[in-house]
Design an enzyme around this catalytic site. Structure first.
Site, PDB file in Angstrom:
ATOM      1  N   GLY A   1      30.675 146.983  77.428  1.00  0.00           N
ATOM      2  CA  GLY A   1      29.419 146.853  78.150  1.00  0.00           C
ATOM      3  C   GLY A   1      28.518 145.780  77.543  1.00  0.00           C
ATOM      4  O   GLY A   1      28.973 144.785  76.977  1.00  0.00           O
ATOM      5  N   SER A   2      27.229 146.019  77.627  1.00  0.00           N
ATOM      6  CA  SER A   2      26.246 145.000  77.219  1.00  0.00           C
ATOM      7  C   SER A   2      26.152 144.796  75.717  1.00  0.00           C
ATOM      8  O   SER A   2      25.418 143.903  75.261  1.00  0.00           O
ATOM      9  CB  SER A   2      24.866 145.379  77.768  1.00  0.00           C
ATOM     10  OG  SER A   2      24.878 145.388  79.175  1.00  0.00           O
ATOM     11  N   THR A   3      26.870 145.581  74.919  1.00  0.00           N
ATOM     12  CA  THR A   3      26.811 145.398  73.466  1.00  0.00           C
ATOM     13  C   THR A   3      27.371 144.042  73.038  1.00  0.00           C
ATOM     14  O   THR A   3      27.105 143.588  71.922  1.00  0.00           O
ATOM     15  CB  THR A   3      27.591 146.510  72.737  1.00  0.00           C
ATOM     16  OG1 THR A   3      28.952 146.506  73.180  1.00  0.00           O
ATOM     17  CG2 THR A   3      26.968 147.871  73.003  1.00  0.00           C
TER      18      THR A   3
END
Length: 611
Positions: A322-324
């Site tokens: 994801g956005s990590t």
């Protein structure tokens, strides 16, 4: 009338006597020849066999090395225990009859009998086979009184592995178990004579050679009953080395308590030493169940549990990050000159490829407006990274992300690590025999699609970012203590490589955006940064489990728990001179800012503020 012929009879008698004497001499000659062969020619062989009847070579198994945490807390030890063992070749009665009689003295389960019979098919002749482990003092006493009724049955004292903290840290430490048939084929059998246990998982398996030690031997003289009369010769065993881990077991225990209500994983690394302070995967299990052979009932309960407690999510759980990963994608844009830190992208809540109607939606329906690298990290703008990934292309993105260990193993010193997946054109062609599409590049930019990463990989990548590109191999063990020499050897951190960017201030730009995530008013995780006694950098992430159609809106209330998004968060702290880097994932936990970030903040507070 019969007339007796004395001369003829004497002749017959004489001939018979000669034949009898000849046969007698022949048989005596054969007997003497055989005696000569046995006593003279075969003298040495039979002397050796005679000595073997009274002189035996017995193995002396070494003491297995102990395992401690970084502060000297004992995590794995050896305890003296008593087991009931049988030598089938020495039984004077049928085995089933012996077992029935033994059941009247000690408790013997059907699982014990099943395991005994299985091991009896693997053991060599005249080797004892354990029937029951960890006898109580009462059972030992009762058998000792009746011992003369059980030829071939003995009580043996031996060392048994024990984990005093139970389930705490099991996915890092691992456990030992009885040597199975497959393992017998690959080990040095001479060094495992008399040993029943071998490392099965985790550190216990990775450092098996160091922990096991070297088997010794003693030459003994025995009587006709097999009892030792005296020791003729002895070679002492060499004990295994003691291991000291980077693991902070107090922090590990605290972390596991916080995670106990979730299917989750959390990894903490010290950026200066690359030592793993915490490696937690929940739920967990008690390793002591496996040491002497777990029962079918207990194993089936663990294996069939929908919570999958045997699964090490920290190093084997492969999830969409994801956005990590947005900070790393943004760095790729700066490095390849596709963006500058001032470049802006207009976010209206969705993104489309040129000439296509499909919309790649942003998490914020109304959009974020004009954003640059810093503000796109701060607000986690998906559209910025959709556009950036498309401009970069999958080939450049793949090569850059692999520099941070995405898509390959980190090399941590425990067994079972998986390498995640950083997709490429070549990978898709090889795996599916299909072409790569631009839309697949777009969603890779926000850590979705084919891309997968483990919590350990995310922690290592975050550590590398905090160190401005210095990639260090994560380590569980920081020292070994050799009982023979009484010397401790320190394992220094290994800097495998340094990621050099065209400009050093690129690192500061990415870290500044992650700082804003937790400390600015518009940051997606500003709640966990509010009122913090130290400054840190972080990034939230939410990974989709199922695909939502263009015409639909994600609504967690309408979905079963197993279809909820995964919640992720990565961070390092303090901002200057970082002392820890952390990654956390909560399966089906919803939003990274609401579920994963608060967990990470509690762990960071506990470590940084407890003293």
């Amino acid at each position: 009338m019969y007339i007796k012929n004395s001369t003829q009879e004497n002749k017959i008698f004489h001939n018979r006597a000669i034949i009898a004497w000849f046969l007698m001499l022949l048989f005596l000659s054969l007997i003497f020849a055989r005696m000569y062969y046995l006593q003279v020619i075969q003298h040495q062989d039979y002397i050796t066999k005679s000595e073997e009847n009274s002189i035996k070579i017995l193995p002396l198994p070494p003491t297995r090395g102990l395992i401690y945490d970084r502060n000297g807390v004992l995590l794995a030890e050896n305890r003296i225990s008593y087991s009931l063992e049988i030598i089938p070749e020495k039984l004077t009665e049928k085995l089933d009859h012996i077992l029935d009689k033994l059941k009247n003295i000690i408790v013997i389960e059907e699982s014990d009998i099943t395991r005994f019979k299985k091991q009896s098919r693997q053991k060599r002749q005249f080797n004892s086979i354990p029937l029951r482990h960890r006898l109580t003092e009462g059972e030992v006493a009762r058998f000792s009184v009746q011992r003369h009724h059980f030829a071939g049955v003995e009580i043996q004292s031996n060392q048994s592995r024990y984990y005093p903290l139970g389930a705490t840290g099991v996915h890092a430490i691992g456990y030992v178990g009885r040597i199975n048939e497959r393992e017998l084929k690959r080990i040095d059998k001479s060094n495992y004579l008399g040993s029943n246990y071998i490392g099965k998982l985790g550190i216990e398996k990775y450092y098996e050679k160091q922990l096991h030690g070297q088997t010794g031997f003693q030459k003994v003289e025995t009587n006709v009953k097999g009892h030792i009369i005296r020791v003729l010769e002895r070679t002492s065993p060499i004990a295994g080395k003691n291991l000291y881990l980077n693991l902070d077991i107090e922090l590990q225990k605290y972390t596991e308590e916080i995670l106990s209500k979730h299917r989750s994983a959390l990894v903490v690394i010290d950026p200066k030493t690359s030592g793993v302070l915490v490696l937690a995967s929940m739920p967990y299990y008690d390793p002591n169940l496996f040491v002497n052979g777990i029962s079918y009932k207990d194993y089936n309960a663990l294996r069939d549990s929908p919570e999958r407690p045997l699964y090490n999510r920290a190093i084997r759980g492969q999830y969409p990050p994801g956005s990590t990963i947005k900070a790393f994608v943004g760095l790729a844009g700066l490095e390849h000159g596709v963006r500058t830190k001032y470049s802006r992208t207009w976010c209206r809540g969705w993104y489309s490829l040129k000439g296509q109607s499909h919309r790649y939606r942003d998490w914020k329906k109304r959009g974020h407006g004009s954003v640059n690298f810093h503000s796109s990290l701060e607000q986690s703008c998906d559209v910025y990274y959709y556009d950036l990934a498309h401009d970069l292309g999958i080939d450049r993105l793949n090569k850059f992300m692999k520099r941070f260990s995405f898509g390959k193993k980190t090399g941590i010193d425990i067994t079972g690590e998986l390498g995640g997946l950083m997709p490429s054109r070549e990978w898709k062609r090889r795996r599916y025999n299909k072409h790569w599409y631009p839309g697949e590049t777009v969603i890779t930019g926000i850590g979705q699609g084919y891309m997968l990463a483990t919590p350990l990989q995310l922690a290592v990548a975050t550590t590398t970012l905090s160190n401005h590109g210095k990639f260090k191999q994560p380590r569980m063990v920081f020292a070994m203590d050799d009982p023979k020499s009484n010397e401790m050897s320190i394992i220094s951190p290994i800097i495998q490589k340094t990621i050099h960017l065209k400009r050093q201030d690129f690192w500061k730009t990415a870290i500044g955006g992650m700082r804003a995530v937790v400390h600015s008013r518009r940051g997606t995780a500003n709640k966990v940064g509010r009122g913090s006694r130290y400054r840190f950098a972080g990034k939230t992430g939410t990974a989709q489990v199922i695909t939502i159609k263009q015409s639909e809106t994600y609504n967690a209330r309408r979905l079963k728990k197993k279809f909820h998004d995964h919640a992720l968060f990565v961070a390092f702290a303090p901002l200057k001179n970082p002392r820890l880097a952390i990654s956390v994932i909560v399966e089906n936990g919803g939003g990274g800012s609401s579920t994963a970030a608060p967990i990470a903040k509690k762990v960071m507070d506990h470590y940084l503020l407890r003293k």
